[in-house]
Design an enzyme around this catalytic site. Sequence first.
Site: not given
Length: 455
Positions: A41, A181, A266, A306, A314, A439
């Site tokens: 997936v 959401g 989900g 999963d 992943a 920086h």
Amino acid sequence: MEKNYDLAIIGGGPAGYVAAERAGAKGLKVVLFEKKELGGVCLNEGCMPTKTLLYSAKLYDNAKAGNKYGVEANDLSYSFDKMMARKKKVVKKLVGGVGAKMKQFKVEVMNESAFIKGRTQRGIELAFQEGTILASNLLICTGSEAFIPPIPGVEDNDAIMTNREILALKEQPKELVIIGGGVIGMEFASFFNSLGTKVTIVEMMDEILTGMDVEQSAMLRQMYAKKGIVFNLSSRVTKVEGTSVTFERDGQSQTIQGDKVLMSVGRKPVTSGFGLENLGVELHKGGIKVDEKMRTNIPNVYAAGDVTGFSLLAHTASREGEVVVNNLNGGNDQMRYNAIPGVVYTNPELSGVGLTEDAAKAKGIEVKVAQLPMAYAGRFIAENEGGSGMCKVLVGAKCGEVLGVHMIGNPSSEMIYGACMAIENEMTLKEMEQVVFPHPTISEIFRETVFAHSH
């Protein structure tokens, strides 16, 4: 004639192909079954295609804001067709790359389904179209699929899309309703909002992005509300008729209409259809139960990714696959979940790792919180005209160890790994202060926030 393998893997997603690669590199004889495309997936219907599209949308957003930086973009336009075509090209290249790795490490790839017949004294027996094989060890990583809740009107409704169908759209919708959401919902909302689609989100919880830092989730929602996305929080969908979605909030019913409806509430582990019941593997909360070495209750049978139903990401899957292979020959590798990063690839991005304030409170862990606006990093100001963001660091109240880091602002997805390493290595604020950051970079915000906490 049956073939014998050291390791058989069912599922070619991140858990499966990483485990195959690592096992092949160790000289083990490996067979990998994948009935669709290598990459699972993530590569084909999730992570990679969505990030490809989101980058196109981000470029378009940046071009529209070019005048803020003294760059005039005249006659600006975009092509939905070309974006989708590039997405397809990127996916093809990545899948091909995984295939090349399998050849490099001599992994035998079977582009078909495997069915577990059972465990015998000779090994674990798997059937496929042309016969059977025996494997000394089995790794199950069949992944997950979109969860479709039992809402009236949802079943057999061709107007409702999951992540799979929305990635195959031929035309851009003018109005899109998203049920959920979470990360998937917000990323598609971000993409289509950038292209001018009217997006409405219906979310059952009282805030988007459950599990992320609540304050930063609210910041992201407010940013997107200004961009035109309509949010309906604490709203429970009661029925869907075609592309008409009815939801209830505070006892009041409301109906909204869109050209398309995306269901993103989900995902659930895939544990049926491949003979798992013939092994007697124990399940837990819908997924395969494993220990810290990714072992199931059946000897020589492992699960990763999963399908365990624990951390549906992943990068988690890849590491779990590594743990399996590292333990095959008597190793002692263990999977830890205290420093698993989460990223939302919206514009701006939202990233987090470790404990949130809510999680710390729920676990009774006393923490101190330091936070600074992203604008404390000079490069953020240079590259994000008018943009806002935040870095938040949670430290243990007693020992001063870094327990959680959460950021909103670009490019937090590329910076969060530093926080992962700090948490994984149990670094304290004092130790963090001794690390030299380059920086000017936006990543300096992590060190600046740490310093602000110490002084």
